[in-house]
Design a protein around this motif. Structure first.
Motif, PDB file in Angstrom:
ATOM      1  N   PHE A 196      34.537  11.771  28.494  1.00  0.00           N
ATOM      2  CA  PHE A 196      35.015  11.352  29.813  1.00  0.00           C
ATOM      3  C   PHE A 196      36.504  11.049  29.775  1.00  0.00           C
ATOM      4  N   GLY A 197      36.994  10.561  28.635  1.00  0.00           N
ATOM      5  CA  GLY A 197      38.417  10.283  28.493  1.00  0.00           C
ATOM      6  C   GLY A 197      39.248  11.553  28.535  1.00  0.00           C
ATOM      7  N   LYS A 198      38.716  12.627  27.979  1.00  0.00           N
ATOM      8  CA  LYS A 198      39.450  13.898  27.943  1.00  0.00           C
ATOM      9  C   LYS A 198      39.328  14.686  29.242  1.00  0.00           C
ATOM     10  N   GLY A 199      38.140  14.745  29.821  1.00  0.00           N
ATOM     11  CA  GLY A 199      37.941  15.617  30.977  1.00  0.00           C
ATOM     12  C   GLY A 199      37.476  14.917  32.227  1.00  0.00           C
ATOM     13  N   GLY A 200      37.562  13.600  32.244  1.00  0.00           N
ATOM     14  CA  GLY A 200      37.087  12.868  33.409  1.00  0.00           C
ATOM     15  C   GLY A 200      38.217  12.393  34.301  1.00  0.00           C
ATOM     16  N   ARG A 201      37.839  11.690  35.321  1.00  0.00           N
ATOM     17  CA  ARG A 201      38.803  11.091  36.238  1.00  0.00           C
ATOM     18  C   ARG A 201      38.267   9.739  36.657  1.00  0.00           C
ATOM     19  N   ARG A 202      39.130   8.924  37.233  1.00  0.00           N
ATOM     20  CA  ARG A 202      38.742   7.579  37.672  1.00  0.00           C
ATOM     21  C   ARG A 202      38.407   7.620  39.159  1.00  0.00           C
ATOM     22  N   VAL A 203      37.260   7.043  39.504  1.00  0.00           N
ATOM     23  CA  VAL A 203      36.811   7.015  40.894  1.00  0.00           C
ATOM     24  C   VAL A 203      36.358   5.597  41.234  1.00  0.00           C
ATOM     25  N   THR A 204      36.077   5.379  42.506  1.00  0.00           N
ATOM     26  CA  THR A 204      35.492   4.129  42.985  1.00  0.00           C
ATOM     27  C   THR A 204      34.122   4.443  43.567  1.00  0.00           C
ATOM     28  N   ILE A 205      33.146   3.627  43.227  1.00  0.00           N
ATOM     29  CA  ILE A 205      31.801   3.750  43.793  1.00  0.00           C
ATOM     30  C   ILE A 205      31.672   2.678  44.873  1.00  0.00           C
ATOM     31  N   SER A 206      31.170   3.064  46.026  1.00  0.00           N
ATOM     32  CA  SER A 206      31.023   2.140  47.146  1.00  0.00           C
ATOM     33  C   SER A 206      29.590   2.192  47.661  1.00  0.00           C
ATOM     34  N   ARG A 207      29.054   1.022  47.985  1.00  0.00           N
ATOM     35  CA  ARG A 207      27.701   0.937  48.548  1.00  0.00           C
ATOM     36  C   ARG A 207      27.751   0.123  49.828  1.00  0.00           C
ATOM     37  N   LYS A 208      27.215   0.697  50.904  1.00  0.00           N
ATOM     38  CA  LYS A 208      27.131  -0.034  52.169  1.00  0.00           C
ATOM     39  C   LYS A 208      26.141  -1.180  52.028  1.00  0.00           C
ATOM     40  N   ALA A 265      24.096  -3.935  54.545  1.00  0.00           N
ATOM     41  CA  ALA A 265      23.760  -4.264  55.929  1.00  0.00           C
ATOM     42  C   ALA A 265      24.420  -5.582  56.319  1.00  0.00           C
ATOM     43  N   ASN A 266      25.110  -5.570  57.443  1.00  0.00           N
ATOM     44  CA  ASN A 266      25.762  -6.758  57.991  1.00  0.00           C
ATOM     45  C   ASN A 266      26.763  -7.397  57.031  1.00  0.00           C
ATOM     46  N   GLY A 267      27.411  -6.585  56.216  1.00  0.00           N
ATOM     47  CA  GLY A 267      28.388  -7.135  55.288  1.00  0.00           C
ATOM     48  C   GLY A 267      29.388  -6.090  54.841  1.00  0.00           C
ATOM     49  N   GLN A 268      30.314  -6.533  54.036  1.00  0.00           N
ATOM     50  CA  GLN A 268      31.320  -5.639  53.484  1.00  0.00           C
ATOM     51  C   GLN A 268      30.692  -4.765  52.392  1.00  0.00           C
ATOM     52  N   PRO A 269      31.167  -3.529  52.249  1.00  0.00           N
ATOM     53  CA  PRO A 269      30.651  -2.687  51.169  1.00  0.00           C
ATOM     54  C   PRO A 269      30.935  -3.316  49.804  1.00  0.00           C
ATOM     55  N   VAL A 270      30.054  -3.054  48.857  1.00  0.00           N
ATOM     56  CA  VAL A 270      30.252  -3.487  47.477  1.00  0.00           C
ATOM     57  C   VAL A 270      30.874  -2.303  46.749  1.00  0.00           C
ATOM     58  N   THR A 271      31.920  -2.551  45.965  1.00  0.00           N
ATOM     59  CA  THR A 271      32.586  -1.465  45.263  1.00  0.00           C
ATOM     60  C   THR A 271      32.679  -1.747  43.770  1.00  0.00           C
ATOM     61  N   VAL A 272      32.670  -0.667  43.012  1.00  0.00           N
ATOM     62  CA  VAL A 272      32.933  -0.710  41.578  1.00  0.00           C
ATOM     63  C   VAL A 272      34.097   0.246  41.360  1.00  0.00           C
ATOM     64  N   GLU A 273      35.219  -0.285  40.894  1.00  0.00           N
ATOM     65  CA  GLU A 273      36.424   0.524  40.736  1.00  0.00           C
ATOM     66  C   GLU A 273      36.619   0.970  39.296  1.00  0.00           C
TER      67      GLU A 273
END
Length: 111
Positions: free
Chosen positions: A12-24, A26-34
């Motif tokens: 993953f270090g050689k051929g990957g990229r950095r992304v953010t995972i987001s989850r909706k 209900a009735n709140g702000q999305p939870v994210t993992v950066e």
């Protein structure tokens, strides 16, 4: 860290990229993992023949970057390059070293 886990981290270090995972939420702000390491690619001709759409992407996500209490689920979003992919299928079984999950193998769509 097992040698298999170390090999995945190097891959993953050689051929990957950095992304953010987001989850909706209900009735709140999305939870994210950066700062999650991912490898994103289009479907191969064999995969298209097998039923994957040419508009879908295959995404491997390094499991060690995802908190255990979060996990990945269908409908989570991958935020990358100003766009958003929606996870439509999460495989937690293919990329394992015994009981240890090394990577989530996902199908995602969107752009």
């Amino acid at each position: 860290m097992s040698r298999h886990a170390a090999a995945y981290a190097r891959m993953f270090g050689k051929g990957g990229r950095r992304v953010t995972i987001s989850r909706k939420v209900a009735n709140g702000q999305p939870v994210t993992v950066e700062n999650v390491r991912a490898r994103i690619r289009g479907a191969t001709p064999d995969e298209v023949t097998g039923g994957i759409s040419t508009r879908e992407r295959r995404v491997l996500i390094l499991a060690e970057d995802i908190p255990a209490d979060f996990g990945l689920q269908d409908n989570d979003r991958i935020l990358v390059d100003g766009g958003r992919l929606t996870i439509t299928n999460v495989d937690r079984h293919t990329h394992r070293d015994g009981e240890i999950l090394l990577a989530y193998d996902c199908i995602a769509s969107g752009g």
